[in-house]
Design a protein around this motif. Structure first.
Motif, PDB file in Angstrom:
ATOM      1  N   GLU A  64      -4.085  -2.643 -12.728  1.00 44.23           N
ATOM      2  CA  GLU A  64      -2.896  -3.324 -13.242  1.00 44.23           C
ATOM      3  C   GLU A  64      -1.946  -2.343 -13.919  1.00 44.23           C
ATOM      4  O   GLU A  64      -0.730  -2.342 -13.656  1.00 44.23           O
ATOM      5  CB  GLU A  64      -3.302  -4.422 -14.222  1.00 44.23           C
ATOM      6  N   ASP A  65      -2.482  -1.505 -14.793  1.00 48.42           N
ATOM      7  CA  ASP A  65      -1.628  -0.546 -15.511  1.00 48.42           C
ATOM      8  C   ASP A  65      -0.960   0.409 -14.542  1.00 48.42           C
ATOM      9  O   ASP A  65       0.241   0.724 -14.686  1.00 48.42           O
ATOM     10  CB  ASP A  65      -2.456   0.237 -16.535  1.00 48.42           C
ATOM     11  N   PHE A  66      -1.709   0.873 -13.543  1.00 51.33           N
ATOM     12  CA  PHE A  66      -1.119   1.811 -12.590  1.00 51.33           C
ATOM     13  C   PHE A  66      -0.009   1.143 -11.787  1.00 51.33           C
ATOM     14  O   PHE A  66       1.081   1.714 -11.606  1.00 51.33           O
ATOM     15  CB  PHE A  66      -2.190   2.362 -11.651  1.00 51.33           C
ATOM     16  N   ILE A  67      -0.259  -0.054 -11.282  1.00 53.47           N
ATOM     17  CA  ILE A  67       0.738  -0.727 -10.442  1.00 53.47           C
ATOM     18  C   ILE A  67       1.977  -1.085 -11.254  1.00 53.47           C
ATOM     19  O   ILE A  67       3.104  -0.994 -10.749  1.00 53.47           O
ATOM     20  CB  ILE A  67       0.093  -1.956  -9.772  1.00 53.47           C
ATOM     21  N   ARG A  68       1.794  -1.460 -12.508  1.00 53.35           N
ATOM     22  CA  ARG A  68       2.963  -1.738 -13.349  1.00 53.35           C
ATOM     23  C   ARG A  68       3.798  -0.484 -13.596  1.00 53.35           C
ATOM     24  O   ARG A  68       4.998  -0.572 -13.858  1.00 53.35           O
ATOM     25  CB  ARG A  68       2.524  -2.343 -14.686  1.00 53.35           C
ATOM     26  N   SER A  69       3.160   0.687 -13.523  1.00 50.23           N
ATOM     27  CA  SER A  69       3.885   1.936 -13.785  1.00 50.23           C
ATOM     28  C   SER A  69       4.675   2.440 -12.582  1.00 50.23           C
ATOM     29  O   SER A  69       5.458   3.387 -12.705  1.00 50.23           O
ATOM     30  CB  SER A  69       2.898   3.026 -14.231  1.00 50.23           C
ATOM     31  N   LEU A  70       4.463   1.812 -11.427  1.00 54.86           N
ATOM     32  CA  LEU A  70       5.130   2.276 -10.214  1.00 54.86           C
ATOM     33  C   LEU A  70       6.626   2.003 -10.263  1.00 54.86           C
ATOM     34  O   LEU A  70       7.072   0.992 -10.810  1.00 54.86           O
ATOM     35  CB  LEU A  70       4.539   1.571  -8.985  1.00 54.86           C
ATOM     36  N   ASP A  71       7.397   2.883  -9.636  1.00 54.19           N
ATOM     37  CA  ASP A  71       8.812   2.607  -9.376  1.00 54.19           C
ATOM     38  C   ASP A  71       8.868   1.695  -8.167  1.00 54.19           C
ATOM     39  O   ASP A  71       8.614   2.137  -7.036  1.00 54.19           O
ATOM     40  CB  ASP A  71       9.575   3.909  -9.111  1.00 54.19           C
ATOM     41  N   GLY A 128     -10.923 -11.101 -12.170  1.00 55.89           N
ATOM     42  CA  GLY A 128     -10.081 -10.887 -13.332  1.00 55.89           C
ATOM     43  C   GLY A 128      -8.935  -9.935 -13.044  1.00 55.89           C
ATOM     44  O   GLY A 128      -7.792 -10.153 -13.479  1.00 55.89           O
ATOM     45  N   VAL A 129      -9.229  -8.885 -12.316  1.00 54.83           N
ATOM     46  CA  VAL A 129      -8.182  -7.934 -11.913  1.00 54.83           C
ATOM     47  C   VAL A 129      -7.182  -8.624 -10.992  1.00 54.83           C
ATOM     48  O   VAL A 129      -5.959  -8.470 -11.123  1.00 54.83           O
ATOM     49  CB  VAL A 129      -8.810  -6.712 -11.214  1.00 54.83           C
ATOM     50  N   ILE A 130      -7.688  -9.410 -10.064  1.00 61.10           N
ATOM     51  CA  ILE A 130      -6.816 -10.088  -9.107  1.00 61.10           C
ATOM     52  C   ILE A 130      -5.901 -11.077  -9.808  1.00 61.10           C
ATOM     53  O   ILE A 130      -4.713 -11.205  -9.460  1.00 61.10           O
ATOM     54  CB  ILE A 130      -7.667 -10.793  -8.031  1.00 61.10           C
ATOM     55  N   ARG A 131      -6.408 -11.790 -10.800  1.00 66.93           N
ATOM     56  CA  ARG A 131      -5.571 -12.737 -11.534  1.00 66.93           C
ATOM     57  C   ARG A 131      -4.376 -12.017 -12.167  1.00 66.93           C
ATOM     58  O   ARG A 131      -3.228 -12.498 -12.114  1.00 66.93           O
ATOM     59  CB  ARG A 131      -6.393 -13.441 -12.609  1.00 66.93           C
ATOM     60  N   ALA A 132      -4.624 -10.852 -12.752  1.00 69.78           N
ATOM     61  CA  ALA A 132      -3.538 -10.087 -13.371  1.00 69.78           C
ATOM     62  C   ALA A 132      -2.552  -9.579 -12.322  1.00 69.78           C
ATOM     63  O   ALA A 132      -1.329  -9.607 -12.528  1.00 69.78           O
ATOM     64  CB  ALA A 132      -4.117  -8.916 -14.165  1.00 69.78           C
ATOM     65  N   LYS A 140       4.934 -15.374  -0.321  1.00 69.92           N
ATOM     66  CA  LYS A 140       3.494 -15.523  -0.114  1.00 69.92           C
ATOM     67  C   LYS A 140       3.067 -15.052   1.272  1.00 69.92           C
ATOM     68  O   LYS A 140       1.938 -14.574   1.441  1.00 69.92           O
ATOM     69  CB  LYS A 140       3.091 -16.984  -0.329  1.00 69.92           C
ATOM     70  N   GLY A 141       3.935 -15.178   2.254  1.00 71.40           N
ATOM     71  CA  GLY A 141       3.592 -14.735   3.596  1.00 71.40           C
ATOM     72  C   GLY A 141       3.437 -13.235   3.725  1.00 71.40           C
ATOM     73  O   GLY A 141       2.862 -12.752   4.710  1.00 71.40           O
ATOM     74  N   ASP A 142       3.935 -12.490   2.745  1.00 72.58           N
ATOM     75  CA  ASP A 142       3.818 -11.032   2.755  1.00 72.58           C
ATOM     76  C   ASP A 142       2.725 -10.526   1.820  1.00 72.58           C
ATOM     77  O   ASP A 142       2.578  -9.316   1.631  1.00 72.58           O
ATOM     78  CB  ASP A 142       5.149 -10.385   2.368  1.00 72.58           C
ATOM     79  N   VAL A 143       1.973 -11.455   1.233  1.00 72.13           N
ATOM     80  CA  VAL A 143       0.979 -11.081   0.220  1.00 72.13           C
ATOM     81  C   VAL A 143      -0.413 -11.527   0.662  1.00 72.13           C
ATOM     82  O   VAL A 143      -0.665 -12.717   0.870  1.00 72.13           O
ATOM     83  CB  VAL A 143       1.315 -11.725  -1.133  1.00 72.13           C
ATOM     84  N   TYR A 144      -1.309 -10.560   0.825  1.00 70.51           N
ATOM     85  CA  TYR A 144      -2.734 -10.873   0.864  1.00 70.51           C
ATOM     86  C   TYR A 144      -3.308 -10.379  -0.447  1.00 70.51           C
ATOM     87  O   TYR A 144      -3.242  -9.186  -0.766  1.00 70.51           O
ATOM     88  CB  TYR A 144      -3.462 -10.211   2.034  1.00 70.51           C
ATOM     89  N   ILE A 145      -3.856 -11.313  -1.225  1.00 72.16           N
ATOM     90  CA  ILE A 145      -4.469 -10.963  -2.496  1.00 72.16           C
ATOM     91  C   ILE A 145      -5.597 -11.946  -2.737  1.00 72.16           C
ATOM     92  O   ILE A 145      -5.410 -13.159  -2.664  1.00 72.16           O
ATOM     93  CB  ILE A 145      -3.442 -10.951  -3.647  1.00 72.16           C
ATOM     94  N   SER A 146      -6.808 -11.416  -2.991  1.00 70.02           N
ATOM     95  CA  SER A 146      -7.972 -12.299  -3.052  1.00 70.02           C
ATOM     96  C   SER A 146      -9.048 -11.728  -3.964  1.00 70.02           C
ATOM     97  O   SER A 146      -9.321 -10.529  -3.953  1.00 70.02           O
ATOM     98  CB  SER A 146      -8.549 -12.489  -1.643  1.00 70.02           C
TER      99      SER A 146
END
Length: 275
Positions: free
Chosen positions: A210-217, A232-236, A249-255
């Motif tokens: 989460e911290d890394f992805i939030r830091s991305l440009d 828990g990570v996925i929820r965040a 949502k059609g562009d997101v696979y998250i599970s």
């Protein structure tokens, strides 16, 4: 006519398959210190569908001391064997070999225990597979994120991408020693920037991804994702990609593939309760 007959024959074989396959191990090895690859081979894979890398499957495990004949009978009866959900990593139709990767937890669970003990000739039940989790690649940029449980789906997705794809892949691994094996195994596009995060205690919560992805440009243009791992990570990360970044949502696979403190049966019940 010959092609038509061949297709018709294959269709009949697939339709006739009413129960799980009984798969036999051909070989096994540690892909990394914490990941075991089991390669299955045999006539039961003769009609295995191609193009299912990254799809999920159900594996069914024999009881200690159960013979192959006894287990084959139980696959078609009740009580059902212990089941766990896994991912098709690779299928080589020419060699007739199916590869599935197991996180090495020692004897702490039925799947890891089976994989740790398995020798050539070991057997289990197999149902599936589903189709791949990411079926179209039309983005300007891709975000891949996973922990060890989801490395197979992340790897299959990266290998299916166009070779000119651009984006970021985030692998949260158990040990720095796992990195070399994964790097050698995954054929990813050159335009994917890979980042390795080490979390040596998987049974404790982690905010590293989460911290890394939030830091991305965050880039301009269309973004697609393949993100999977601990719930828990996925929820965040759902908060980030679906709400804050408002990706379609059609562009997101998250599970969520697992949850700290729960076995798979309890985790699936919790997911159903959450809707």
């Amino acid at each position: 006519m010959a092609i038509f007959d061949a297709v018709k024959s294959m269709t009949k074989r697939n339709a006739a398959r009413s129960g799980p396959r009984l798969l036999t191990e051909h070989r096994a090895f540690h892909l990394t210190p914490n990941m075991i690859r089991i390669v299955f081979a045999g006539p039961e894979l003769a009609d295995f569908p191609t193009g299912r890398e990254g799809g999920n499957c159900k594996l069914m495990f024999p009881s200690p001391g159960e013979t192959k004949a006894e287990f084959a009978d139980r696959l078609a009866a009740k009580p059902s064997p212990t089941k766990r959900t896994y991912t098709v990593r690779k299928f080589d139709p020419e060699a007739g070999e199916l590869s599935i990767d197991f996180v090495d937890h020692g004897d702490s669970g039925p799947a890891s225990g089976w994989a740790c003990r398995a020798k050539p000739g070991a057997f289990l039940g197999f149902a599936g597979p589903s189709g791949p989790k990411v079926t179209h690649f039309e983005a300007d940029w891709y975000l891949i994120a996973c922990d060890p449980s989801a490395v197979p789906v992340a790897a299959a997705t990266l290998e299916a991408m166009p070779r000119d794809a651009k984006g970021v892949a985030v692998f949260e691994i158990t040990s720095d020693a796992d990195r070399e094996g994964f790097e050698a195994d995954i054929d990813m596009p050159a335009g994917i920037a890979v980042h390795w995060l080490t979390h040596g205690e998987p049974q404790k919560p982690s905010r590293a991804q989460e911290d890394f992805i939030r830091s991305l440009d965050w880039p301009e243009g269309r973004v697609q994702t393949c993100i999977a791992g601990e719930s828990g990570v996925i929820r965040a990360l759902k908060e980030v990609v679906l709400k804050e970044k408002a990706l379609p949502k059609g562009d997101v696979y998250i599970s969520g593939y697992w949850k700290i403190g729960l076995n798979e049966d309890a985790h699936q019940q919790a997911k159903r309760a959450e809707g």
